[in-house]
Scaffold this motif. Structure first.
Motif, PDB file in Angstrom:
ATOM      1  N   GLU A  39       0.832  -1.208   0.000  1.00 38.78           N
ATOM      2  CA  GLU A  39       0.000   0.000   0.000  1.00 38.78           C
ATOM      3  C   GLU A  39       0.863   1.253   0.000  1.00 38.78           C
ATOM      4  N   ALA A  40       1.978   1.211   0.710  1.00 41.75           N
ATOM      5  CA  ALA A  40       2.869   2.369   0.765  1.00 41.75           C
ATOM      6  C   ALA A  40       3.402   2.712  -0.628  1.00 41.75           C
ATOM      7  N   LEU A  41       3.717   1.680  -1.415  1.00 48.01           N
ATOM      8  CA  LEU A  41       4.236   1.921  -2.766  1.00 48.01           C
ATOM      9  C   LEU A  41       3.169   2.531  -3.666  1.00 48.01           C
ATOM     10  N   TYR A  42       1.907   2.138  -3.479  1.00 42.48           N
ATOM     11  CA  TYR A  42       0.819   2.754  -4.243  1.00 42.48           C
ATOM     12  C   TYR A  42       0.768   4.260  -3.972  1.00 42.48           C
ATOM     13  N   VAL A 258     -11.712  -4.997  -2.618  1.00 43.73           N
ATOM     14  CA  VAL A 258     -11.415  -4.042  -3.690  1.00 43.73           C
ATOM     15  C   VAL A 258     -10.190  -3.209  -3.325  1.00 43.73           C
ATOM     16  N   LEU A 259     -10.139  -2.752  -2.079  1.00 41.63           N
ATOM     17  CA  LEU A 259      -9.027  -1.908  -1.646  1.00 41.63           C
ATOM     18  C   LEU A 259      -7.728  -2.693  -1.556  1.00 41.63           C
ATOM     19  N   GLN A 260      -7.822  -3.939  -1.149  1.00 40.94           N
ATOM     20  CA  GLN A 260      -6.613  -4.751  -0.982  1.00 40.94           C
ATOM     21  C   GLN A 260      -6.082  -5.267  -2.308  1.00 40.94           C
ATOM     22  N   GLU A 261      -6.975  -5.798  -3.137  1.00 36.27           N
ATOM     23  CA  GLU A 261      -6.547  -6.497  -4.349  1.00 36.27           C
ATOM     24  C   GLU A 261      -6.737  -5.682  -5.624  1.00 36.27           C
ATOM     25  N   GLU A 273     -12.282  -9.113 -11.657  1.00 38.77           N
ATOM     26  CA  GLU A 273     -11.940  -8.138 -12.692  1.00 38.77           C
ATOM     27  C   GLU A 273     -11.027  -7.075 -12.085  1.00 38.77           C
ATOM     28  N   LYS A 274      -9.864  -6.862 -12.692  1.00 35.44           N
ATOM     29  CA  LYS A 274      -8.939  -5.839 -12.222  1.00 35.44           C
ATOM     30  C   LYS A 274      -9.477  -4.451 -12.592  1.00 35.44           C
ATOM     31  N   LEU A 275      -9.418  -3.539 -11.632  1.00 37.94           N
ATOM     32  CA  LEU A 275      -9.890  -2.178 -11.857  1.00 37.94           C
ATOM     33  C   LEU A 275      -8.895  -1.179 -11.305  1.00 37.94           C
ATOM     34  N   ASN A 276      -8.899   0.002 -11.883  1.00 39.46           N
ATOM     35  CA  ASN A 276      -8.071   1.103 -11.385  1.00 39.46           C
ATOM     36  C   ASN A 276      -9.025   2.234 -10.988  1.00 39.46           C
ATOM     37  N   VAL A 277      -9.491   2.191  -9.758  1.00 40.72           N
ATOM     38  CA  VAL A 277     -10.512   3.132  -9.293  1.00 40.72           C
ATOM     39  C   VAL A 277     -10.054   3.801  -8.003  1.00 40.72           C
ATOM     40  N   ARG A 278     -10.195   5.119  -7.968  1.00 40.43           N
ATOM     41  CA  ARG A 278      -9.968   5.829  -6.704  1.00 40.43           C
ATOM     42  C   ARG A 278     -11.276   5.816  -5.917  1.00 40.43           C
TER      43      ARG A 278
END
Length: 439
Positions: A39-42, A258-261, A273-278
């Motif tokens: 998470e830190a790297l994100y 969702v937040l973890q994976e 399904e992979k997503l890129n959502v804030r």
């Protein structure tokens, strides 16, 4: 006012994270929180961090590896290590890996402050000066204000608008939490991507999971086709989950995944399904109390509060009321009257004196009504009774029943011109009983 430094906290112990956040917030620093190196790297990927504070012993990837990584990828960023397992070998290893300071648990607030100040002083003057001199206008997106409380909110928006850090917005009803979420999205680099707002309190609990994550054909009765949910619609953009406290524990578990994976799974599907959502969440509930009552997941709470924004109530922004009133006068004056509407100084003074339990939403509604009722200028007479001056009479002291009865009989006699027959009739007693009471 907040200081300019951003501090990233990394520790798998959420109690230590909360302690660090509380201490550093009290010192007026702005913090980001991560419960793992991943998470830190994100956060580091697209957020400017001025100081890293990390634990050493963490599962999967430890703090030493994070220190080594940041020493090469972010060489100018100071690193402070906090550990509960001190040893000379650890200390030497940490310093050799690139750490600037070393702090042993348990520590006092003063020791933490001293270590943070020493670490930040190691930053080159050139890097420090590049951040100074930022000023924000009184208008920001759909929001407006000039108070210190408003500027603090704008300061945090400026920090998070260009990254995908998860944000939790807390505040009373009517303070403008959705406006803050929209300001984060539309003022940043992702403004062209979708912004999907979901009111978790407005969707029935049995439908919320399907609405959020979508469903496959035949997943339940009435599912006649495969359909995407709000998360898929918000891909590459922002999803705003309003009233997150109303989500069931089952849905909270899905949100945690969702937040973890960084992936979702449709109802009835076995394929993620992979997503890129804030994710930006908001609530007017006390989530800490809900956690104690087992109504909200503690692990989800700390995942949501990577960045926390507390929107101040209007009673803490009294100096912003003239700006807000002027905004609403322009907006609704043109809409309802097709011209600008003014307000008298006396009416504005009344509005600034009121406590505003309904916050900005209540102020907006009152200005709307006043514009409809006035002929071009809002005065005190156009304002509702609840905002005007009230006299608070002291509570009457409790009296013996005989005293109350005596005073009431005297009041009835006075109202009937001392006509005992009429008074007895009103009191529901006969003249003889009245005469006995008068004696």
């Amino acid at each position: 006012m907040l200081k300019k430094e951003n501090i990233l906290l990394v520790d798998d112990d959420i109690q230590i994270l909360e302690l660090l956040h509380r201490h550093l917030s009290g010192m007026h620093y702005h913090t980001y929180s991560a419960v793992s190196v991943k998470e830190a790297l994100y956060i580091l990927k697209d957020t400017e961090i001025d100081l890293l504070i990390t634990d050493i012993n963490m599962p999967e990837i430890n703090g030493i590896q994070l220190i080594k990584y940041t020493a090469e990828h972010f060489p100018d960023m100071p690193k402070l290590v906090v550990t509960g397992f001190p040893s000379i070998d650890d200390a030497m290893s940490v310093i050799k890996s690139g750490a600037t300071e070393y702090l042993t648990k348990p520590f006092t607030k003063a020791e933490l402050e001293d270590a943070v100040e020493k670490a930040l002083k190691s930053v080159s003057p050139k890097k420090k000066s590049s951040k100074s001199g930022q000023q924000h206008p009184t208008a920001y997106g759909e929001m407006i204000g000039a108070s210190e409380a408003f500027e603090d909110v704008v300061e945090i928006i400026e920090r998070v608008k260009d990254n995908h850090a998860t944000v939790l917005i807390q505040g009373e009803s009517g303070t403008g939490k959705e406006l803050v979420a929209r300001a984060i999205h539309y003022s940043g680099t992702f403004s062209r991507a979708p912004f999907i707002a979901v009111n978790c309190g407005a969707i029935p609990e049995n439908l919320l999971e399907a609405e959020l994550f979508g469903y496959t054909k035949g997943a339940f009765t009435g599912a006649n086709e495969t359909r995407n949910g709000f998360f898929q619609a918000a891909n590459n953009g922002t999803i705003f989950l309003d009233e997150i406290g109303n989500a069931s524990l089952a849905v909270q578990g899905k949100l945690l995944r969702v937040l973890q994976e960084k992936e979702v799974m449709k109802v009835g599907s076995q394929k993620p399904e992979k997503l890129n959502v804030r994710i930006i969440a908001a609530t007017n509930s006390n989530l800490e109390e809900m956690i104690e009552g087992k109504h909200f997941r503690e692990d989800l709470y700390y995942r949501l509060t990577v960045v926390s924004i507390k929107v101040p109530p209007l009673r803490e922004r009294i100096s912003d009321i003239p700006l807000l009133v002027n905004k609403f006068l322009q907006k609704y004056g043109v809409e309802y009257r097709d011209r600008l509407v003014s307000i008298t100084p006396e009416a504005l003074e009344v509005l600034q004196r009121y406590s505003w339990p309904g916050n900005i939403r209540e102020l907006e509604n009152i200005i709307q009504r006043a514009i409809i009722m006035c002929d071009g200028q809002v005065s005190v007479k156009h304002l509702p009774e609840q905002v005007k001056f009230k006299i608070d009479f002291p509570e009457e002291s409790l009296k013996p029943l005989k005293q109350v009865e005596k005073e009431y009989i005297q009041k009835v006699l006075a109202s009937t011109g001392n006509n005992k027959s009429k008074a007895a009739s009103i009191l529901g007693i006969d003249r003889k009983t009245l005469r006995e009471k008068l004696k």
